[in-house]
Scaffold this motif. Structure first.
Motif, PDB file in Angstrom:
ATOM      1  N   CYS A  49     -40.323   6.475   0.265  1.00 33.75           N
ATOM      2  CA  CYS A  49     -40.192   6.914   1.432  1.00 33.75           C
ATOM      3  C   CYS A  49     -40.996   6.692   2.882  1.00 33.75           C
ATOM      4  N   GLY A  50     -40.562   5.873   3.721  1.00 32.74           N
ATOM      5  CA  GLY A  50     -41.666   5.621   4.379  1.00 32.74           C
ATOM      6  C   GLY A  50     -41.611   7.174   6.018  1.00 32.74           C
ATOM      7  N   LEU A  51     -40.868   7.980   5.528  1.00 37.60           N
ATOM      8  CA  LEU A  51     -41.316   8.932   6.608  1.00 37.60           C
ATOM      9  C   LEU A  51     -42.580   9.307   7.340  1.00 37.60           C
ATOM     10  N   ILE A  52     -43.002  10.065   6.512  1.00 36.87           N
ATOM     11  CA  ILE A  52     -44.561  10.657   6.499  1.00 36.87           C
ATOM     12  C   ILE A  52     -45.333  10.045   7.831  1.00 36.87           C
ATOM     13  N   PRO A  53     -45.862   8.759   6.544  1.00 31.19           N
ATOM     14  CA  PRO A  53     -46.547   7.388   7.485  1.00 31.19           C
ATOM     15  C   PRO A  53     -45.913   7.390   8.966  1.00 31.19           C
ATOM     16  N   TYR A  54     -44.518   7.077   9.758  1.00 31.01           N
ATOM     17  CA  TYR A  54     -43.452   6.741   9.867  1.00 31.01           C
ATOM     18  C   TYR A  54     -44.583   7.843  11.580  1.00 31.01           C
ATOM     19  N   VAL A  55     -44.319   8.722  10.973  1.00 30.06           N
ATOM     20  CA  VAL A  55     -44.484  10.133  11.864  1.00 30.06           C
ATOM     21  C   VAL A  55     -45.700  10.145  11.819  1.00 30.06           C
ATOM     22  N   VAL A  56     -46.735  10.456  11.507  1.00 28.67           N
ATOM     23  CA  VAL A  56     -48.057  10.409  11.747  1.00 28.67           C
ATOM     24  C   VAL A  56     -48.333   9.302  12.597  1.00 28.67           C
ATOM     25  N   ILE A  57     -47.613   7.796  12.114  1.00 29.08           N
ATOM     26  CA  ILE A  57     -48.793   6.840  13.114  1.00 29.08           C
ATOM     27  C   ILE A  57     -48.186   6.990  14.603  1.00 29.08           C
ATOM     28  N   ARG A  58     -47.059   8.188  14.764  1.00 25.34           N
ATOM     29  CA  ARG A  58     -47.151   8.266  16.336  1.00 25.34           C
ATOM     30  C   ARG A  58     -47.498   9.591  16.424  1.00 25.34           C
TER      31      ARG A  58
ATOM     32  N   THR B 272     -49.562  16.885  16.467  1.00 27.02           N
ATOM     33  CA  THR B 272     -48.994  16.507  14.707  1.00 27.02           C
ATOM     34  C   THR B 272     -47.091  17.902  14.866  1.00 27.02           C
ATOM     35  N   PHE B 273     -47.875  19.303  15.517  1.00 25.19           N
ATOM     36  CA  PHE B 273     -46.855  19.926  15.444  1.00 25.19           C
ATOM     37  C   PHE B 273     -45.763  19.318  16.112  1.00 25.19           C
ATOM     38  N   ILE B 274     -45.918  18.546  17.502  1.00 20.32           N
ATOM     39  CA  ILE B 274     -44.196  18.403  18.054  1.00 20.32           C
ATOM     40  C   ILE B 274     -43.840  17.668  17.568  1.00 20.32           C
ATOM     41  N   VAL B 275     -44.858  15.897  17.198  1.00 20.32           N
ATOM     42  CA  VAL B 275     -43.891  15.185  16.749  1.00 20.32           C
ATOM     43  C   VAL B 275     -43.366  15.601  15.232  1.00 20.32           C
ATOM     44  N   SER B 276     -43.565  16.462  14.288  1.00 17.53           N
ATOM     45  CA  SER B 276     -43.118  16.220  13.397  1.00 17.53           C
ATOM     46  C   SER B 276     -41.141  17.166  13.903  1.00 17.53           C
ATOM     47  N   THR B 277     -41.833  18.020  14.650  1.00 20.13           N
ATOM     48  CA  THR B 277     -40.572  18.594  14.760  1.00 20.13           C
ATOM     49  C   THR B 277     -39.459  18.087  14.820  1.00 20.13           C
ATOM     50  N   VAL B 278     -39.891  17.655  16.253  1.00 18.03           N
ATOM     51  CA  VAL B 278     -38.696  16.102  16.768  1.00 18.03           C
ATOM     52  C   VAL B 278     -38.902  15.713  15.984  1.00 18.03           C
ATOM     53  N   ALA B 279     -39.325  15.124  14.857  1.00 21.88           N
ATOM     54  CA  ALA B 279     -39.066  14.141  13.577  1.00 21.88           C
ATOM     55  C   ALA B 279     -37.831  14.695  12.798  1.00 21.88           C
ATOM     56  N   TYR B 280     -38.246  16.349  12.690  1.00 18.58           N
ATOM     57  CA  TYR B 280     -37.412  17.459  12.169  1.00 18.58           C
ATOM     58  C   TYR B 280     -36.437  17.058  12.138  1.00 18.58           C
ATOM     59  N   PHE B 281     -36.015  17.422  13.447  1.00 17.37           N
ATOM     60  CA  PHE B 281     -34.709  17.530  13.905  1.00 17.37           C
ATOM     61  C   PHE B 281     -33.827  16.914  14.621  1.00 17.37           C
ATOM     62  N   ARG B 282     -34.813  15.609  14.480  1.00 17.31           N
ATOM     63  CA  ARG B 282     -33.832  14.589  14.885  1.00 17.31           C
ATOM     64  C   ARG B 282     -33.343  13.614  13.111  1.00 17.31           C
ATOM     65  N   ASN B 283     -33.398  13.940  12.325  1.00 15.01           N
ATOM     66  CA  ASN B 283     -33.276  13.896  10.747  1.00 15.01           C
ATOM     67  C   ASN B 283     -33.084  12.650  10.705  1.00 15.01           C
ATOM     68  N   HIS B 284     -32.233  11.917  10.516  1.00 15.04           N
ATOM     69  CA  HIS B 284     -31.451  10.503   9.632  1.00 15.04           C
ATOM     70  C   HIS B 284     -31.549   9.299  10.929  1.00 15.04           C
ATOM     71  N   SER B 285     -31.215  10.798  12.105  1.00 13.28           N
ATOM     72  CA  SER B 285     -31.056   9.483  13.227  1.00 13.28           C
ATOM     73  C   SER B 285     -32.521   8.230  13.999  1.00 13.28           C
ATOM     74  N   LEU B 286     -34.161   8.720  13.016  1.00  8.04           N
ATOM     75  CA  LEU B 286     -35.004   8.486  13.742  1.00  8.04           C
ATOM     76  C   LEU B 286     -34.813   6.886  12.946  1.00  8.04           C
ATOM     77  N   SER B 287     -35.051   5.770  13.743  1.00  4.83           N
ATOM     78  CA  SER B 287     -34.788   4.349  13.173  1.00  4.83           C
ATOM     79  C   SER B 287     -35.717   4.166  11.650  1.00  4.83           C
ATOM     80  N   VAL B 288     -36.707   4.365  11.384  1.00  8.14           N
ATOM     81  CA  VAL B 288     -36.883   4.013  10.195  1.00  8.14           C
ATOM     82  C   VAL B 288     -35.787   4.865   9.213  1.00  8.14           C
ATOM     83  N   CYS B 289     -35.566   5.628   9.207  1.00 12.92           N
ATOM     84  CA  CYS B 289     -34.263   6.460   8.140  1.00 12.92           C
ATOM     85  C   CYS B 289     -32.876   5.186   8.109  1.00 12.92           C
ATOM     86  N   PHE B 290     -32.928   4.999   9.690  1.00 17.40           N
ATOM     87  CA  PHE B 290     -31.439   4.321   9.818  1.00 17.40           C
ATOM     88  C   PHE B 290     -32.061   3.016   9.724  1.00 17.40           C
ATOM     89  N   GLU B 291     -32.795   2.322   9.186  1.00 20.56           N
ATOM     90  CA  GLU B 291     -33.593   0.939   8.550  1.00 20.56           C
ATOM     91  C   GLU B 291     -33.126   0.560   7.243  1.00 20.56           C
TER      92      GLU B 291
END
Length: 212
Positions: free
Chosen positions: A68-77, A123-142
């Motif tokens: 799962c590429g979710l954590i690398p995707y979030v930390v890159i940002r 880290t808190f802001i980006v991870s929180t946004v990613a968490y609540f966007r759930n599967h709408s993130l581009s990495v999840c969609f792809e």
């Protein structure tokens, strides 16, 4: 056949741990590098960590590694935003800060920013946004477009979906704790003259321990 499936599952689950170790390790390494790398050059180091994680994410997206590429995707940002803020603060301190603030010691060019006070809130802001966007993130969609949704991928799909979000919650919680206590300490005890042993303990060693 069963042994082959077991090895494949073990390799994929190990990939989740490796993603966490590389991603959160990059955040911890950023704080550690602040001990001996000038604040002027630290953003370049942060961008270096970002490019390493981009390489890891590329391997996952290519299908070379089942993970799962979710954590690398979030930390890159997180790393990119952190580097931009560091550069902006450096630029402001070098070119626009009032000389009276320098002479009075309110602004210290040797310590234009405290690394954890940037890394933890971002880290808190980006991870929180990613968490609540759930599967709408581009990495999840792809991932869903290429490999199917979690219920279509069987056991591993369910593991990736559940553990990816669990890791994201862990990152949110750790960064929230660090943000709160770091800023409280900043307003309560911190002196802008230099880092003393207590500053190093609260601003570097505790965050590294929590992230690790």
């Amino acid at each position: 056949m069963e042994q082959r499936r077991y090895r494949a599952n073990s390799y994929a689950i190990h990939g989740l741990w490796l993603n966490w170790a590389l991603s959160v390790g990059a955040l911890a390494a950023t704080l550690f590098c602040a001990l001996f790398i000038s604040k002027l050059w630290l953003p370049a180091v942060v961008l270096g960590f970002q490019f390493l994680l981009m390489g890891r994410l590329r391997v996952i997206k290519d299908g070379s590694c089942s993970s799962c590429g979710l954590i690398p995707y979030v930390v890159i940002r997180i790393l990119f935003i952190t580097a931009v803020l560091m550069v902006a603060i450096n630029f402001y301190c070098l070119h626009f800060v009032d000389h009276g603030l320098l002479e009075s010691g309110v602004v210290n060019l040797k310590i234009p920013y405290i690394t954890v006070l940037i890394v933890a809130p971002v880290t808190f802001i980006v991870s929180t946004v990613a968490y609540f966007r759930n599967h709408s993130l581009s990495v999840c969609f792809e991932c869903h477009a290429r490999f199917g949704r979690s219920n279509e991928r069987g056991f591993l799909g369910k593991v990736f979906s559940r553990e990816g979000r669990f890791q994201l919650r862990m990152l949110m919680l750790a960064s929230l704790i660090i943000t709160v206590y770091a800023w409280i300490y900043y307003f309560w005890r911190y002196s802008n003259v230099n880092y003393n042993s207590a500053d190093l303990f609260f601003y570097i060693w505790i965050p590294i321990i929590l992230y690790v």
